[in-house]
Structures are given as structure tokens and as C-alpha cells.
Design an enzyme around this catalytic site. Structure first.
Site, PDB file in Angstrom:
ATOM      1  N   SER A 112       0.797  -1.222   0.000  1.00  0.00           N
ATOM      2  CA  SER A 112       0.000   0.000   0.000  1.00  0.00           C
ATOM      3  C   SER A 112       0.831   1.273   0.000  1.00  0.00           C
ATOM      4  O   SER A 112       1.620   1.510  -0.904  1.00  0.00           O
ATOM      5  CB  SER A 112      -0.945  -0.044   1.199  1.00  0.00           C
ATOM      6  OG  SER A 112      -1.846   1.019   1.125  1.00  0.00           O
ATOM      7  N   HIS A 113       0.691   2.062   1.068  1.00  0.00           N
ATOM      8  CA  HIS A 113       1.345   3.366   1.150  1.00  0.00           C
ATOM      9  C   HIS A 113       2.757   3.255   1.726  1.00  0.00           C
ATOM     10  O   HIS A 113       3.435   4.266   1.872  1.00  0.00           O
ATOM     11  CB  HIS A 113       0.518   4.278   2.045  1.00  0.00           C
ATOM     12  CG  HIS A 113       0.288   3.646   3.395  1.00  0.00           C
ATOM     13  ND1 HIS A 113      -0.543   2.579   3.556  1.00  0.00           N
ATOM     14  CD2 HIS A 113       0.829   3.895   4.606  1.00  0.00           C
ATOM     15  CE1 HIS A 113      -0.521   2.212   4.831  1.00  0.00           C
ATOM     16  NE2 HIS A 113       0.306   2.988   5.489  1.00  0.00           N
ATOM     17  N   ASP A 276      -2.093   6.682  -3.353  1.00  0.00           N
ATOM     18  CA  ASP A 276      -0.964   5.978  -2.733  1.00  0.00           C
ATOM     19  C   ASP A 276      -0.414   4.881  -3.648  1.00  0.00           C
ATOM     20  O   ASP A 276      -0.815   4.779  -4.816  1.00  0.00           O
ATOM     21  CB  ASP A 276      -1.385   5.392  -1.376  1.00  0.00           C
ATOM     22  CG  ASP A 276      -2.319   4.218  -1.533  1.00  0.00           C
ATOM     23  OD1 ASP A 276      -3.056   4.177  -2.547  1.00  0.00           O
ATOM     24  OD2 ASP A 276      -2.329   3.327  -0.665  1.00  0.00           O
ATOM     25  N   ASP A 278      -0.855   1.648  -4.120  1.00  0.00           N
ATOM     26  CA  ASP A 278      -1.745   0.736  -4.859  1.00  0.00           C
ATOM     27  C   ASP A 278      -3.076   1.379  -5.250  1.00  0.00           C
ATOM     28  O   ASP A 278      -4.002   0.691  -5.659  1.00  0.00           O
ATOM     29  CB  ASP A 278      -1.983  -0.551  -4.053  1.00  0.00           C
ATOM     30  CG  ASP A 278      -2.639  -0.290  -2.705  1.00  0.00           C
ATOM     31  OD1 ASP A 278      -2.470   0.813  -2.162  1.00  0.00           O
ATOM     32  OD2 ASP A 278      -3.331  -1.194  -2.199  1.00  0.00           O
ATOM     33  N   ASP A 280      -5.557   2.978  -3.619  1.00  0.00           N
ATOM     34  CA  ASP A 280      -6.830   3.000  -2.897  1.00  0.00           C
ATOM     35  C   ASP A 280      -6.983   4.221  -1.992  1.00  0.00           C
ATOM     36  O   ASP A 280      -8.084   4.555  -1.580  1.00  0.00           O
ATOM     37  CB  ASP A 280      -7.093   1.684  -2.140  1.00  0.00           C
ATOM     38  CG  ASP A 280      -5.951   1.291  -1.223  1.00  0.00           C
ATOM     39  OD1 ASP A 280      -4.974   2.058  -1.109  1.00  0.00           O
ATOM     40  OD2 ASP A 280      -6.027   0.199  -0.620  1.00  0.00           O
ATOM     41  N   ARG A 281      -5.886   4.910  -1.687  1.00  0.00           N
ATOM     42  CA  ARG A 281      -5.995   6.097  -0.836  1.00  0.00           C
ATOM     43  C   ARG A 281      -5.999   7.371  -1.676  1.00  0.00           C
ATOM     44  O   ARG A 281      -5.430   7.391  -2.768  1.00  0.00           O
ATOM     45  CB  ARG A 281      -4.801   6.182   0.114  1.00  0.00           C
ATOM     46  CG  ARG A 281      -4.724   5.053   1.072  1.00  0.00           C
ATOM     47  CD  ARG A 281      -3.555   5.226   2.013  1.00  0.00           C
ATOM     48  NE  ARG A 281      -3.598   4.170   3.010  1.00  0.00           N
ATOM     49  CZ  ARG A 281      -3.166   4.285   4.249  1.00  0.00           C
ATOM     50  NH1 ARG A 281      -2.620   5.417   4.648  1.00  0.00           N
ATOM     51  NH2 ARG A 281      -3.249   3.281   5.093  1.00  0.00           N
ATOM     52  N   LYS A 375     -11.445   0.669  -0.975  1.00  0.00           N
ATOM     53  CA  LYS A 375     -11.462   2.111  -1.137  1.00  0.00           C
ATOM     54  C   LYS A 375     -10.843   2.449  -2.490  1.00  0.00           C
ATOM     55  O   LYS A 375     -10.112   1.632  -3.056  1.00  0.00           O
ATOM     56  CB  LYS A 375     -10.749   2.795   0.012  1.00  0.00           C
ATOM     57  CG  LYS A 375      -9.343   2.321   0.295  1.00  0.00           C
ATOM     58  CD  LYS A 375      -8.882   2.919   1.614  1.00  0.00           C
ATOM     59  CE  LYS A 375      -7.437   2.606   1.920  1.00  0.00           C
ATOM     60  NZ  LYS A 375      -7.261   1.342   2.639  1.00  0.00           N
TER      61      LYS A 375
HETATM   62  C1  G16 Z   1      -5.275  -0.265   5.314  1.00  0.00           C
HETATM   63  C2  G16 Z   1      -6.716  -0.617   5.493  1.00  0.00           C
HETATM   64  C3  G16 Z   1      -7.476   0.581   5.981  1.00  0.00           C
HETATM   65  C4  G16 Z   1      -6.833   1.154   7.227  1.00  0.00           C
HETATM   66  C5  G16 Z   1      -5.393   1.453   6.959  1.00  0.00           C
HETATM   67  C6  G16 Z   1      -4.633   1.954   8.173  1.00  0.00           C
HETATM   68  O1  G16 Z   1      -5.143   0.635   4.260  1.00  0.00           O
HETATM   69  O2  G16 Z   1      -7.296  -1.078   4.304  1.00  0.00           O
HETATM   70  O3  G16 Z   1      -8.778   0.172   6.218  1.00  0.00           O
HETATM   71  O4  G16 Z   1      -7.497   2.321   7.613  1.00  0.00           O
HETATM   72  O5  G16 Z   1      -4.758   0.295   6.489  1.00  0.00           O
HETATM   73  O6  G16 Z   1      -4.441   0.937   9.055  1.00  0.00           O
HETATM   74  P1  G16 Z   1      -3.551   1.065  10.349  1.00  0.00           P
HETATM   75  O7  G16 Z   1      -4.044   2.273  11.087  1.00  0.00           O
HETATM   76  O8  G16 Z   1      -3.819  -0.220  11.055  1.00  0.00           O
HETATM   77  O9  G16 Z   1      -2.121   1.263   9.934  1.00  0.00           O
HETATM   78  P2  G16 Z   1      -4.042   0.431   3.131  1.00  0.00           P
HETATM   79  O10 G16 Z   1      -4.242   1.583   2.201  1.00  0.00           O
HETATM   80  O11 G16 Z   1      -2.728   0.492   3.872  1.00  0.00           O
HETATM   81  O12 G16 Z   1      -4.278  -0.891   2.540  1.00  0.00           O
END
Ligand code: G16
Length: 539
Positions: A112-113, A276, A278, A280-281, A375
Site C-alpha cells: 500500500s502506502h 498511494d 496501490d 486506494d488512498r 477504497k
Molecule cells: C489499510 C486498510 C485501511 C486502514 C489502513 C490503516 O489501508 O485497508 O482500512 O485504515 O490500512 O491501518 P492502520 O491504522 O492499522 O495502519 P491500506 O491503504 O494500507 O491498505
């Protein structure tokens, strides 16, 4: 051609908030990806006739891991794989491809990010037939399997060519290499008023979209520049790179610095956005103006009528508990259902499938709708553009009018990173034990009204999940504490602080939250226990 390889378990293959995330060097260990994937295949069971989607955000090791997954899927009897060209698929596009093809699930190779590269992170997100990531009871079963795995199956063949779109066969499995952008664009055209947005750009409206050298570059260039007519160069950092060009592909005020500096300069475009790693953000900016993700969810929900796909009405809306309460007021005003879930997009899936909600969002820069089960960064950007095109108002105007109508939730998240895992676990456990004794206690102007763990009871599958601790004050202010579930080393303590004001809507968030931050530190003992008096990241 099917080889059965002996292996021994890794003890650290437990999935977090969204799939498995580890340092790239951990994932590079021989057998690491293989063990994890075989454990998933074992838990799924009979794979005959099953179809999966595979792609990733192009980060370092994407190309190697995807070949392993393809060869293992074939060896385990999967019937068909739908693979993104060159191994690329964004997380939202992947969800759409699963749903459109009635596939049994999919694997998106992404952390992800989190930064990429050999010194960065790698990850695997696993979704099921819903198009959303698997529920916790399935990831728990997979984790148990990883602890006892002793062999994996792989097809002993040369790498598959993923550069050309078309069909091929591998060990009896069909592989369809597709252009992942096409289906996604088609879906966006069905949701939004592309004509209105085209006219907006024709009128001279300017935007800058920062793809952060990650997966959304090709989607953004196609949609914003080629189809909608944003001027060439509106999309920056659009070539996906294995290490994201050294960027930390997290679209927030800290890591999307290049975009933020530009949008707060004299040359700013009318509209700014970033996605981000991938895709989704999302982050939304106007000229010298930042919209918090919590406000963005509230504003999109309040303006659903401008969007062709939603104009006839929406079901309810949901947010994670840590997200600000902005959207709750909108839900009340529109008399629609409202839900609070634990952090993790997977918790929205049942609510969407059961038509309880249409929109959902999280403070962590995630917004989306029931068009898919993830998302969706570009969707959020198009939603904003569509509102701007329909109303002729700027990002700042839209947001400020929203605050005038509903009041404003001042909201900031403070991250304390790199904390020792045991210290963080003990801190949270001790804090939880102390919370009930805080009720009715006064801290300056604030009186604790209620304090305890957040527990979610899923109305559909009846599962119960505990995630985070919430302190509510008599004036509606809140402090939420959580441990992040997306890091790859050490622990990150997140402290989310919110204060609502009906009339006083034009102040600096950090100033408005100074006292609450002090209270948050006092209650949690973060400075004493971690040695950190300030957060490492403030968003
Ligand atoms: C993932 C989840 C999100 C979550 C985020 C942050 O996002 O899909 O639902 O809000 O992690 O999680 P944490 O606060 O546990 O670090 P992504 O974009 O990283 O896949």
C-alpha cells in the site's frame, strides 16, 4: 512438471489490517512467498474450477512474486488466472475485476502506502469473491496453516510473459493477461458525469494529480488527461517505479510534500490530489486548502445528488471508529443509516453486500462506495471533480459551506512510530484497564463522559471485533488510541483527536487541539513510556 518442495514454517506470517506486510528483505527469504501462498491455497481447499485475479502496484519484487504465484496457482489446480499486463493492477481495479468476472478472489501484491524497494516493504492483499479482503476468521485460519506448513507445490516451468495482452496456458491453467485500466475506466464512466467534468476542464480549470511514481499513473493519465481533457502535465510522477522513485507513496500532508508545496504556492492549480502506492488512498487539496479525509467523506455523502450513479438515493454510510464524526451529522440530516466499524476496509464489505451502506471512509485517506469492495483513490478524485463541475464552487468554498451548515470537527492524527512492540502492547493494555476510572474526571475544560474499548458487533455475520480505545468528553470531543496494523517493523501508536465546533469554524486545527493533545499524553503516559514527547508524523 509439478514439483512438491519441502519447506519449514515462518512464524511471522500473520496478516495485519490489510494483508501481509513485511520488509522486502524478509519476503526475499527462500520459501517466504511460497509458504504464505500455499497456506492460502490449503485453506481454500479444492481449487478446481476456481478463478483468481493477480496483479500488484509494481513495487520491488512484484515481478518475481507474481511468477511464483502464477506457477503455484497452476500446480495447485486453479483453473484460470486473470493477470494485469506486466503484473500491474491497482487495488480498486482488482476489486472491480474480481466482481466483473465473478472470480473466486484475488491477490494484489502491495504494501500500500509503505515505501518500496529492497529496503522498503512488500505485501500481499488477499480478497475473496466479494471483491473485498478476507474477514479475520479466514486470515486467522491461514495464519494457523502457515505455522504448520511442510511443503508447497509449484510448476517447474520458465517465467510467463506478462507483457502481451491475451490468453496462454500453463500446466493446464488458463492465464488471461488483461489491460487493467480498461475495465476501470469503463466503470468510472458509468458512475460520474464525464461530460460535465470535460466542460469544467474546457473552461480552463486546472488540476494536479500526483501518482507518486506508483500504480495509478497510467489510470490517471488516461482518465484525467486523455479522456477528460485536463492539460498535459496535470498528472505528475505517473510512471510506476519499483522504489516509487524514493518517494513514500502515502498521500498525506507529510509525504506528498511536492504536491502540497505546489498547492500552497502562488502557482497552485485549482484542484490537487494524490493517490498511494496501490491506488486506494486519496488526498484532496484546493488552492492553499487541505480537506481532511473525514471531512471529505462527509462532503461526498452530503453531495451524492450530483453524481449520476447515486442521484436516485443512497443507502447508509459508514466510517471507522477512529475517523471523525463529521459524516454522522450528514447521515442524520439525510436520515440514512450510519455505522461505525473497526479500522480496516474489510469491515465495510458486509455492510455494502447487505445494502446497508453506499459510502464509507476512513481517516487514513480512504474513501469509497459500493461500486467495489475496496477504497478507491481515483473514484474519490472524480467525485470531487464532479461536484465542482456541478456547483461551480472551489474546494475551499464547498468545504467551508459544509462547515457552516454542519459545524466543523477539528481533527488531527498523531503517530508515534518505531515504538518497541512490548512497550506499545503494555501501554495499550494498561490504558484500557485505567479507562473506566476516568469517567466524570475533569481535565481543564474537558470532562470525560465515557471511556472504553471500541467493540464492533457485525450486524451481518454477528462476529465481534475489539479495536482501539475511545475517550469521549462531555462536549463531544474524542481521543482514540490504536496500534497500527500496517507497519512492517516495531509498533506505531496512533492517537486520533477530535473537537467539534458549531460556529467557530475557521481556526487552525493544531491550535484547537493543543489542550486535548496534552490530555491525550497525560492519560496514556506515552511520553513516559516511549520517551517521545512529540509525534513522529502529524496528519
Ligand atoms: C489499510 C486498510 C485501511 C486502514 C489502513 C490503516 O489501508 O485497508 O482500512 O485504515 O490500512 O491501518 P492502520 O491504522 O492499522 O495502519 P491500506 O491503504 O494500507 O491498505
Amino acid at each position: 512438471m509439478i514439483k512438491v518442495v519441502s519447506t519449514s514454517p515462518f512464524s511471522d506470517q500473520k496478516m495485519g489490517t490489510a494483508g501481509l506486510r513485511r520488509k522486502s528483505k524478509v519476503v526475499l527469504q527462500p520459501g517466504y512467498v511460497e509458504n504464505f501462498m500455499q497456506s492460502i491455497f490449503n485453506v481454500i481447499g479444492n481449487l478446481q474450477g476456481k478463478v483468481f485475479v493477480v496483479g500488484g502496484d509494481g513495487r520491488y519484487y512484484n515481478d518475481v512474486a507474481i511468477q511464483k504465484i502464477i506457477k503455484m496457482a497452476a500446480a495447485n489446480g486453479v483453473s484460470r488466472l486473470i493477470v494485469g499486463q506486466n503484473g500491474f493492477i491497482s487495488t480498486p481495479a482488482g476489486s472491480n475485476i474480481i466482481l466483473k468476472n465473478h472470480a473466486d478472489g484475488g491477490f494484489i501484491l502491495s504494501a500500500s502506502h509503505n515505501p518500496g524497494g529492497i529496503d522498503g516493504d512488500f505485501g500481499i492483499k488477499y480478497s475473496n469473491h466479494t471483491g473485498g479482503q478476507i474477514p479475520s476468521f479466514v486470515s486467522d485460519a491461514i495464519y494457523q496453516e502457515t505455522l504448520k506448513i511442510s511443503e508447497y507445490k509449484i510448476c517447474d516451468v520458465p517465467d510467463v510473459d506478462l507483457s502481451q495482452i491475451g490468453h496462454q496456458e500453463l500446466c493446464g491453467m488458463q492465464i488471461d493477461v488483461i489491460d487493467p485500466v480498461n475495465d476501470y475506466v469503463e466503470m468510472m464512466e458509468q458512475i460520474f458525469d464525464f461530460t460535465a467534468i470535460k466542460n469544467l476542464f474546457k473552461s480552463g480549470f486546472t488540476m494536479r494529480f500526483d501518482a507518486m511514481n506508483a500504480v495509478t499513473g497510467p489510470y490517471a493519465v488516461r482518465i484525467f488527461e486523455e479522456i477528460l481533457g485536463a492539460s498535459k502535465g496535470s498528472v505528475v510522477n505517473y510512471v510506476p517505479l519499483p522504489d516509487f522513485g524514493g518517494l513514500h507513496p502515502d498521500p498525506n500532508m507529510v509525504y506528498a510534500k511536492e504536491l502540497v508545496d505546489f498547492m500552497f504556492s502562488d502557482d497552485a492549480a485549482d484542484f490537487g490530489a494524490a493517490n498511494d502506492g496501490d491506488g486506494d488512498r486519496n488526498m484532496i487539496l484546493g488552492k492553499s486548502f487541505f480537506v481532511t479525509p473525514s471531512d471529505s467523506l462527509a462532503i461526498l455523502t452530503d453531495n451524492f445528488q450530483y453524481i449520476p450513479a447515486y442521484k436516485n438515493g443512497i443507502y447508509g454510510v459508514a466510517k471507522s471508529a477512529a475517523t471523525s464524526t463529521s459524516v454522522e451529522r450528514v447521515a442524520k440530516a439525510h436520515n440514512i443509516g450510519y455505522y461505525e466499524v473497526p479500522t480496516g476496509w474489510k469491515y465495510f464489505v458486509n455492510l455494502m453486500d447487505s445494502k446497508r451502506i453506499t459510502f464509507c471512509g476512513e481517516e487514513s485517506f480512504g474513501t469509497g462506495s459500493a461500486h467495489i469492495r475496496e477504497k478507491d483513490g481515483i473514484w474519490a478524485v472524480l467525485f470531487w471533480l464532479n461536484i465542482i463541475a456541478a456547483t461551480g464552487k472551489s474546494v475551499a468554498q464547498i468545504t467551508e459551506e459544509h462547515w457552516q451548515k454542519y459545524g466543523r470537527s477539528y481533527y488531527v492524527r498523531f503517530d508515534f512510530e518505531g515504538v518497541d512492540g512490548t512497550i506499545a502492547d503494555n501501554l495499550m493494555a494498561d490504558l484500557e484497564n485505567r479507562l473506566s476510572a476516568l469517567v466524570n474526571k475533569r481535565y481543564g475544560d474537558y470532562i470525560v463522559a465515557d471511556a472504553g474499548a471500541f467493540v464492533y458487533n457485525d450486524p451481518v455475520d454477528k462476529s465481534s471485533t475489539k479495536n482501539g480505545l475511545i475517550v469521549r468528553f462531555a462536549d463531544g470531543s474524542r481521543i482514540v488510541y490504536r496500534l497500527s496494523g500496517t507497519g512492517s517493523s516495531g509498533a506505531t501508536i496512533r492517537v486520533y483527536i477530535e473537537r467539534y465546533s458549531k460556529e467557530d469554524i475557521k481556526r487552525e486545527p493544531l491550535q484547537m487541539l493543543t489542550e486535548l493533545f496534552k490530555i491525550a499524553m497525560l492519560i496514556s503516559e506515552i511520553p513516559e513510556r516511549t520517551g517521545k514527547h512529540q509525534a513522529d508524523v502529524v496528519t
